[in-house]
Design a protein around this motif. Structure first.
Motif, PDB file in Angstrom:
ATOM      1  N   TRP A  61       0.807  -1.252  -0.071  1.00 56.57           N
ATOM      2  CA  TRP A  61      -0.117   0.011   0.095  1.00 56.57           C
ATOM      3  C   TRP A  61       0.878   1.259  -0.167  1.00 56.57           C
ATOM      4  N   LEU A  63       0.957   5.529   0.610  1.00 64.25           N
ATOM      5  CA  LEU A  63       0.237   6.688   1.350  1.00 64.25           C
ATOM      6  C   LEU A  63      -0.018   7.700   0.068  1.00 64.25           C
ATOM      7  N   TRP A  80      -4.726   5.547   2.054  1.00 64.23           N
ATOM      8  CA  TRP A  80      -3.557   4.603   1.632  1.00 64.23           C
ATOM      9  C   TRP A  80      -4.402   4.082   0.438  1.00 64.23           C
TER      10      TRP A  80
END
Length: 98
Positions: A61, A63, A80
């Motif tokens: 993932w 940000l 995210w």
């Protein structure tokens, strides 16, 4: 959120009334079915579009840089993104110390 709860309550009461009229042979089954479908759709919509919040996402993932303060809890919420699936997740951080 409050409007959705009020609509759900109103439609449920209306379904009970219309169901009683159907049971008494005053109305046909179509209004009962229509109200039931609307209630199910409202419940599905609520569940489908709830914010996806949870713990820290995995290493895949990324940000996004999007963040805001939740006015109800005071938590900072960060977004995210999983580039593989396209999913987005909103993750709450600790509330600020006052």
């Amino acid at each position: 959120m409050i409007a959705r709860e009020a609509a759900l309550t109103f439609l449920t009461v209306l379904l009970l009334i219309v169901g009683g009229l159907w049971f008494a042979d005053v109305l046909g089954w179509q209004p009962v079915l229509l109200l039931a479908v609307v209630i199910v759709a409202l419940l599905f919509e609520r569940r489908r579009y709830e914010r996806r919040t949870g713990g820290q996402p995995g290493p895949e993932w990324e940000l996004t840089g999007e963040s805001w303060t939740d006015p109800n809890t005071g938590h900072i919420v960060r977004v995210w993104f999983d580039p593989e699936t396209g999913d987005r997740r909103e993750v709450r951080t600790e509330p600020p110390l006052h």
